[in-house]
Design an enzyme around this catalytic site. Structure first.
Site, short mmCIF file in Angstrom:
data_model
loop_
_atom_site.label_atom_id
_atom_site.label_comp_id
_atom_site.label_asym_id
_atom_site.label_seq_id
_atom_site.Cartn_x
_atom_site.Cartn_y
_atom_site.Cartn_z
N ASP A 11 -39.38 -65.16 -23.22
CA ASP A 11 -39.26 -64.05 -24.16
C ASP A 11 -37.86 -63.45 -24.00
O ASP A 11 -37.16 -63.76 -23.03
CB ASP A 11 -40.33 -62.98 -23.85
N SER A 12 -37.52 -62.55 -24.90
CA SER A 12 -36.23 -61.86 -24.79
C SER A 12 -36.24 -60.89 -23.61
O SER A 12 -35.19 -60.38 -23.23
CB SER A 12 -35.95 -61.09 -26.07
N TYR A 43 -33.53 -59.17 -29.02
CA TYR A 43 -33.19 -60.30 -29.89
C TYR A 43 -33.36 -59.91 -31.37
O TYR A 43 -32.73 -60.47 -32.24
CB TYR A 43 -34.14 -61.48 -29.62
N GLY A 44 -34.25 -58.98 -31.60
CA GLY A 44 -34.68 -58.69 -32.97
C GLY A 44 -33.63 -58.12 -33.88
O GLY A 44 -33.79 -58.10 -35.10
N CYS A 74 -42.27 -64.95 -27.77
CA CYS A 74 -41.40 -64.00 -28.46
C CYS A 74 -41.53 -64.30 -29.95
O CYS A 74 -41.28 -65.43 -30.38
CB CYS A 74 -39.97 -64.20 -27.98
N ASN A 75 -41.94 -63.30 -30.72
CA ASN A 75 -42.10 -63.52 -32.16
C ASN A 75 -40.78 -63.83 -32.83
O ASN A 75 -40.69 -64.67 -33.72
CB ASN A 75 -42.72 -62.28 -32.81
N THR A 76 -39.74 -63.12 -32.39
CA THR A 76 -38.42 -63.30 -33.00
C THR A 76 -37.94 -64.74 -32.79
O THR A 76 -37.51 -65.41 -33.75
CB THR A 76 -37.42 -62.31 -32.39
N GLU A 154 -38.49 -51.79 -23.01
CA GLU A 154 -37.77 -52.57 -21.99
C GLU A 154 -37.29 -51.65 -20.86
O GLU A 154 -37.26 -52.03 -19.70
CB GLU A 154 -36.61 -53.24 -22.69
N CYS A 190 -44.70 -58.29 -32.32
CA CYS A 190 -43.64 -58.36 -31.31
C CYS A 190 -44.37 -58.28 -29.97
O CYS A 190 -45.23 -57.42 -29.79
CB CYS A 190 -42.69 -57.17 -31.45
N THR A 191 -44.06 -59.20 -29.06
CA THR A 191 -44.84 -59.25 -27.83
C THR A 191 -44.59 -58.04 -26.92
O THR A 191 -45.32 -57.83 -25.96
CB THR A 191 -44.56 -60.56 -27.06
N HIS A 192 -43.57 -57.25 -27.23
CA HIS A 192 -43.38 -56.01 -26.47
C HIS A 192 -44.41 -54.95 -26.86
O HIS A 192 -44.74 -54.07 -26.05
CB HIS A 192 -41.99 -55.43 -26.73
N1 DGL Z 1 -40.61 -59.59 -27.70
C1 DGL Z 1 -39.87 -60.10 -28.78
C2 DGL Z 1 -40.68 -60.39 -30.00
O1 DGL Z 1 -41.84 -60.69 -29.86
C3 DGL Z 1 -38.49 -59.65 -29.06
C4 DGL Z 1 -38.12 -58.24 -29.02
C5 DGL Z 1 -36.62 -58.14 -29.08
O2 DGL Z 1 -35.98 -58.60 -28.15
O3 DGL Z 1 -36.12 -57.62 -30.09
O4 DGL Z 1 -40.19 -60.38 -31.10
#
Ligand code: DGL
Length: 296
Positions: A11-12, A43-44, A74-76, A154, A190-192
């Site tokens: 993941d990011s 990453y998004g 990570c979805n992104t 984060e 988003c996994t966060h």
């Molecule tokens: N956790 C990530 C996701 O699922 C990325 C969040 C990020 O880094 O912007 O998209």
């Protein structure tokens, strides 16, 4: 057939640990390697080219460490790079989080109106829109970007009070208009975001189902591992390809104790705090790693 090699996830940053938790719960005999790129999050809000390059580096690292299957947690990165990573590493199954999440949301809605809260890059990709429509073309998909939540999560600011204003601003647009015409399901794309699920539910303040892709992804992984005959030695499950015979009743060979490793490109102490919260005191200590051009 059995395979003791670990399952890799990346993941990011720390968000993918929510997927790791479900993988370990569903496949407790399997070893895992997790890498979070916290030094380069979020990453998004990055360009697709950057997300693709970082995803390449993370997946290359996992492949070098000998994983037998990989989850892009990570979805992104899934939205932007999944197909590319599958072409790059054809020898191992690579699973993204978008299809499982889309299926979970499409099956959860009763009114056919699904909201998706994701990063700017994920919303831009329209990957959730397409995947949910694939599951059920009649579903209305309303996507909103909330990348501003990622750095807050984060940095450990996950208590409802500290992050509350940002969450209210992010979900508020889902709550305007005629209540009878609103979404009945919110997909955390988003996994966060599952790390602040409680605060999101509170901010919604309405009977809206909140779903994420972690459970569905872990269950899909289990299927992929079984179909490919990649279960770790000692597993008593059969495979879909060989519906059992001895597999359901007898271990394929001597069990191997699972080994879990967590790496970060950022500050290991910050990741450890969350890992202990999610996995308990037995969580492995996080180790720092450098990737790509920064490698020794
Ligand atoms: N956790 C990530 C996701 O699922 C990325 C969040 C990020 O880094 O912007 O998209």
């Amino acid at each position: 057939m059995s395979d003791p090699r670990p399952i890799g996830l990346f993941d990011s940053g720390i968000g993918g640990l929510t997927v790791l938790r479900e993988v370990q719960a569903r496949l407790p005999a399997e070893s895992t390697i997790y890498i979070g790129d916290s030094a380069r999050h979020p990453y998004g809000t990055r360009s697709d080219a950057e997300v693709r390059r970082f995803s390449e580096e993370l997946s290359d690292e996992l492949v070098e460490r000998g994983v037998k299957a990989m989850i892009v947690a990570c979805n992104t990165a899934t939205a932007v790079a999944l197909e590319h990573l599958r072409e790059r590493h054809p020898a191992i199954p690579i699973i993204g989080v978008i299809r499982p999440g889309a299926a979970a949301a499409a099956l959860a809605t009763r009114t056919g109106r699904v909201g998706v809260l994701a990063t700017v890059a994920t919303v831009r990709s329209r990957a959730y829109f397409a995947a949910i429509k694939d599951e059920n073309p009649g579903t209305r998909v309303i996507e909103r970007a909330a990348s501003e939540l990622v750095p807050l999560i984060e940095s450990g600011l996950t208590s409802a009070r500290e992050i509350s204003d940002a969450i209210h601003a992010a979900v508020g647009p889902f709550l305007v208009g005629d209540p009878g015409a609103r979404i009945d399901t919110l997909l955390l794309g988003c996994t966060h975001f599952p790390l602040i699920r409680g605060a999101i539910v509170e901010a919604l303040g309405a009977p809206i189902a909140v779903v994420d892709s972690a459970v569905a992804t872990a269950s899909f992984l289990q299927e992929v591992i079984a179909v490919n005959g990649l279960e770790t030695p000692g597993s008593s499950r059969g495979t879909a390809a060989d519906a059992g015979h001895r597999g359901h009743t007898a271990p394929t060979s001597e069990p191997v104790a699972p080994v879990h490793q967590i790496f970060t490109t950022g500050d290991p102490v910050a990741v450890d705090a969350l890992a202990v919260r999610l996995f308990g005191e037995s969580a492995p200590r996080t180790r720092q790693i450098t990737l790509g051009s920064n490698r020794r």
